[in-house]
Design an enzyme around this catalytic site. Sequence first.
Site, PDB file in Angstrom:
ATOM      1  N   PHE A 158       0.820  -1.229   0.000  1.00 57.99           N
ATOM      2  CA  PHE A 158       0.000   0.000   0.000  1.00 57.99           C
ATOM      3  C   PHE A 158       0.843   1.264   0.000  1.00 57.99           C
ATOM      4  O   PHE A 158       0.352   2.331  -0.370  1.00 57.99           O
ATOM      5  CB  PHE A 158      -0.925   0.004   1.234  1.00 57.99           C
ATOM      6  CG  PHE A 158      -0.235   0.426   2.508  1.00 57.99           C
ATOM      7  CD1 PHE A 158      -0.008   1.770   2.787  1.00 57.99           C
ATOM      8  CD2 PHE A 158       0.217  -0.514   3.432  1.00 57.99           C
ATOM      9  CE1 PHE A 158       0.634   2.161   3.955  1.00 57.99           C
ATOM     10  CE2 PHE A 158       0.864  -0.130   4.591  1.00 57.99           C
ATOM     11  CZ  PHE A 158       1.078   1.214   4.850  1.00 57.99           C
ATOM     12  N   LYS A 182      -1.269  -6.949  -9.404  1.00 59.62           N
ATOM     13  CA  LYS A 182      -2.253  -7.110  -8.324  1.00 59.62           C
ATOM     14  C   LYS A 182      -1.835  -6.090  -7.269  1.00 59.62           C
ATOM     15  O   LYS A 182      -0.991  -6.354  -6.424  1.00 59.62           O
ATOM     16  CB  LYS A 182      -2.197  -8.541  -7.783  1.00 59.62           C
ATOM     17  CG  LYS A 182      -3.451  -9.019  -7.070  1.00 59.62           C
ATOM     18  CD  LYS A 182      -3.867  -8.198  -5.879  1.00 59.62           C
ATOM     19  CE  LYS A 182      -2.969  -8.345  -4.681  1.00 59.62           C
ATOM     20  NZ  LYS A 182      -3.275  -7.350  -3.606  1.00 59.62           N
ATOM     21  N   SER A 235       5.309  -6.984   3.313  1.00 62.92           N
ATOM     22  CA  SER A 235       5.900  -7.271   4.625  1.00 62.92           C
ATOM     23  C   SER A 235       6.643  -8.612   4.598  1.00 62.92           C
ATOM     24  O   SER A 235       6.350  -9.475   3.765  1.00 62.92           O
ATOM     25  CB  SER A 235       4.788  -7.303   5.684  1.00 62.92           C
ATOM     26  OG  SER A 235       3.846  -8.290   5.338  1.00 62.92           O
ATOM     27  N   CYS A 290       9.712   1.371   3.646  1.00 65.04           N
ATOM     28  CA  CYS A 290      10.642   0.291   3.969  1.00 65.04           C
ATOM     29  C   CYS A 290      12.049   0.831   4.141  1.00 65.04           C
ATOM     30  O   CYS A 290      12.924   0.135   4.620  1.00 65.04           O
ATOM     31  CB  CYS A 290      10.624  -0.769   2.875  1.00 65.04           C
ATOM     32  SG  CYS A 290      11.255  -0.131   1.331  1.00 65.04           S
ATOM     33  N   GLU A 384       9.051  -3.858  13.101  1.00 66.75           N
ATOM     34  CA  GLU A 384       8.781  -2.823  12.084  1.00 66.75           C
ATOM     35  C   GLU A 384       7.471  -2.139  12.500  1.00 66.75           C
ATOM     36  O   GLU A 384       6.380  -2.672  12.260  1.00 66.75           O
ATOM     37  CB  GLU A 384       8.651  -3.441  10.690  1.00 66.75           C
ATOM     38  CG  GLU A 384       8.477  -2.384   9.621  1.00 66.75           C
ATOM     39  CD  GLU A 384       8.377  -2.937   8.201  1.00 66.75           C
ATOM     40  OE1 GLU A 384       7.775  -4.004   8.016  1.00 66.75           O
ATOM     41  OE2 GLU A 384       8.899  -2.286   7.279  1.00 66.75           O
TER      42      GLU A 384
HETATM   43  P1  NAD Z   1       1.490  -6.645   3.008  1.00 65.99           P
HETATM   44  O1  NAD Z   1       2.516  -7.696   3.101  1.00 65.99           O
HETATM   45  O2  NAD Z   1       0.377  -6.640   3.989  1.00 65.99           O
HETATM   46  O3  NAD Z   1       0.781  -6.679   1.550  1.00 65.99           O
HETATM   47  C1  NAD Z   1       1.536  -6.702   0.367  1.00 65.99           C
HETATM   48  C2  NAD Z   1       0.696  -7.327  -0.742  1.00 65.99           C
HETATM   49  O4  NAD Z   1       0.376  -8.668  -0.407  1.00 65.99           O
HETATM   50  C3  NAD Z   1      -0.617  -6.641  -1.002  1.00 65.99           C
HETATM   51  O5  NAD Z   1      -0.881  -6.661  -2.379  1.00 65.99           O
HETATM   52  C4  NAD Z   1      -1.634  -7.479  -0.239  1.00 65.99           C
HETATM   53  O6  NAD Z   1      -2.904  -7.441  -0.836  1.00 65.99           O
HETATM   54  C5  NAD Z   1      -1.038  -8.873  -0.327  1.00 65.99           C
HETATM   55  N1  NAD Z   1      -1.248  -9.695   0.861  1.00 65.99           N
HETATM   56  C6  NAD Z   1      -1.484  -9.296   2.132  1.00 65.99           C
HETATM   57  N2  NAD Z   1      -1.536 -10.367   2.953  1.00 65.99           N
HETATM   58  C7  NAD Z   1      -1.320 -11.456   2.194  1.00 65.99           C
HETATM   59  C8  NAD Z   1      -1.235 -12.861   2.473  1.00 65.99           C
HETATM   60  N3  NAD Z   1      -1.401 -13.335   3.706  1.00 65.99           N
HETATM   61  N4  NAD Z   1      -0.968 -13.703   1.447  1.00 65.99           N
HETATM   62  C9  NAD Z   1      -0.792 -13.238   0.194  1.00 65.99           C
HETATM   63  N5  NAD Z   1      -0.866 -11.930  -0.116  1.00 65.99           N
HETATM   64  C10 NAD Z   1      -1.122 -11.051   0.864  1.00 65.99           C
HETATM   65  O7  NAD Z   1       2.260  -5.236   3.020  1.00 65.99           O
HETATM   66  P2  NAD Z   1       1.655  -3.784   3.135  1.00 65.99           P
HETATM   67  O8  NAD Z   1       1.143  -3.569   4.520  1.00 65.99           O
HETATM   68  O9  NAD Z   1       0.752  -3.510   1.996  1.00 65.99           O
HETATM   69  O10 NAD Z   1       2.971  -2.896   2.890  1.00 65.99           O
HETATM   70  C11 NAD Z   1       3.867  -2.554   3.917  1.00 65.99           C
HETATM   71  C12 NAD Z   1       5.014  -3.530   3.999  1.00 65.99           C
HETATM   72  O11 NAD Z   1       5.706  -3.569   2.752  1.00 65.99           O
HETATM   73  C13 NAD Z   1       6.068  -3.109   5.017  1.00 65.99           C
HETATM   74  O12 NAD Z   1       6.512  -4.247   5.695  1.00 65.99           O
HETATM   75  C14 NAD Z   1       7.180  -2.520   4.168  1.00 65.99           C
HETATM   76  O13 NAD Z   1       8.464  -2.553   4.764  1.00 65.99           O
HETATM   77  C15 NAD Z   1       7.109  -3.398   2.979  1.00 65.99           C
HETATM   78  N6  NAD Z   1       7.738  -2.774   1.825  1.00 65.99           N
HETATM   79  C16 NAD Z   1       8.950  -3.260   1.432  1.00 65.99           C
HETATM   80  C17 NAD Z   1       9.616  -2.665   0.383  1.00 65.99           C
HETATM   81  C18 NAD Z   1      10.954  -3.171  -0.052  1.00 65.99           C
HETATM   82  O14 NAD Z   1      11.447  -2.724  -1.062  1.00 65.99           O
HETATM   83  N7  NAD Z   1      11.583  -4.087   0.650  1.00 65.99           N
HETATM   84  C19 NAD Z   1       9.037  -1.585  -0.291  1.00 65.99           C
HETATM   85  C20 NAD Z   1       7.777  -1.129   0.120  1.00 65.99           C
HETATM   86  C21 NAD Z   1       7.137  -1.738   1.189  1.00 65.99           C
END
Ligand code: NAD
Length: 493
Positions: A158, A182, A235, A290, A384
């Site tokens: 997000f 997606k 995450s 991140c 985090e």
């Molecule tokens: P999230 O892991 O909750 O969701 C990421 C994606 O996975 C979304 O599209 C979501 O719909 C989907 N998703 C959620 N739960 C799922 C599950 N159980 N199984 C399969 N798919 C699932 O992450 P978020 O809250 O949207 O974003 C924040 C996180 O992303 C933070 O941990 C941040 O550090 C990380 N992030 C990392 C980077 C990087 O480059 N390493 C960059 C941006 C964000």
Amino acid sequence: MNPSASTAPTLKAVDHYIGGQRLPSSGAAGTTLNSPVDGKPLGLLHPASTAELDQTVAAAQKAFLEWRATPVKERVQPLFRFKQLVEDNIAELSQLVTAENGKTPAESEAGIRKGLEVVEYATSLPQLITGELLEVSSGVDCYTRSYPLGVTAGITPFNFPAMVPFWMFPLAIATGNSFILKPSDQVPFTPLRLAELLSQAGLPAGVFNVLQGGRETVEALLDHRGIAAAAFVGSTPVARTVYARGTAAGKRMLALGGAKNHLVVMPDADPEVTARNVVSSAMGCAGQRCMAASVLLAVGNCDHIIEAIINVARGIRLGQDMGAIINPKARDRIVGYIDRAAAGSTKVLLDGRGAKVAGKEGGNYVGPTIIDGVVPGQEWACDEIFGPVLSILRVKALDEALAIENASPFGNAAAIYTSDGGTAAYFEARANAGMVGINIGVPVPREPFAFGGWNESRFGIGDITGRDGLAFWTKTRKVTKKWSAASAKNWMS
Ligand code: NAD
């Protein structure tokens, strides 16, 4: 965005973008999406049905057959036009990002512009993908050719509704794949507008598609036999399972995860510059990055710098310099960390709880927060938090700071503030992170240097952009060629 269950009839359902057109979703019951800025409803999100997924993969497969046969010099032409269209529409796109994500318009625009660097890189693909050739023995040549993989997918978080998709699709489509995005089910709108701009730029229908949904949609995509590869950013717990599920289904996978970034401050650092940078790193995008520095390791006596940091953080105007938290649940989780810090032996030097923005009382806000006296192993040092919360750990020596940083299971970014080159070099050589900053608090590499962390901040091989990105979206054929000179004799006088 606040996904709370609702069946509000007046809200419009969020579309998919399949085969070159917006299509209303007919999937399971929708969830209401509310703007983090003021809580106003934006739309209803229905996760994709199995039929919609199959329809998207079929559209992408059909498009792939022609797209892969299109010469690379032609494939990059829509990307040149797309870059211009994004720039022409940047104010509208930034507003869209702000409305659904909550960050400030300036932050939204900065993210889009950073993402455009990957588009620029992708437009130079004809220069980057020329292959190699060597005469390996007399009359025998070995050379390489790159090929796309097929239908590919990207699953994004997000916190950067435009920038993170930009890390994926320009390289995936320039290299000849078709692509299904997606997006996060909390920020589904910006990618739809990007899809329209790609179409307007002349990208053939079906090369870029957007499929809405959450966990079930991700799992169905990962299991789908028609998809060859997927990149994920999100995450760490989800990255780990997504990587495992995708590879088990035979896909090429790269999954970037979460982070807990350490920022070391030495007593010789410039107090003003350091304070501005530390605050910008920890509080920018309300800490939902991140790359945010969320642990400050103060070496020796840094009281004067910490005082400057508090002063800068105190001056942040919520709603103007700093935006909102994505949803009420995330805000309450962040506030929980501050509640527990206030109740324990740590000191809350700056307390962002209860923050409000006039006229936007329905928004999700937490003000800048600084917690001092944190010790290794405590939740503020390890988790985090993903909010505007900076935890300060006081240490006596640089090696002590490095030991704490090195012990983190993550490995996205680490930075040092010092006026001494030798100290910086010592830190650079020993930090356990894929991206290191020296007097830079958010050390995001500019393209063509690639983005990617280490350890539990990444599952799979390579970075997500740059040359590793090109390698991820392609497969290489090695040809060994020898012609007999005998047939040439027929043409000799
Ligand atoms: P999230 O892991 O909750 O969701 C990421 C994606 O996975 C979304 O599209 C979501 O719909 C989907 N998703 C959620 N739960 C799922 C599950 N159980 N199984 C399969 N798919 C699932 O992450 P978020 O809250 O949207 O974003 C924040 C996180 O992303 C933070 O941990 C941040 O550090 C990380 N992030 C990392 C980077 C990087 O480059 N390493 C960059 C941006 C964000």
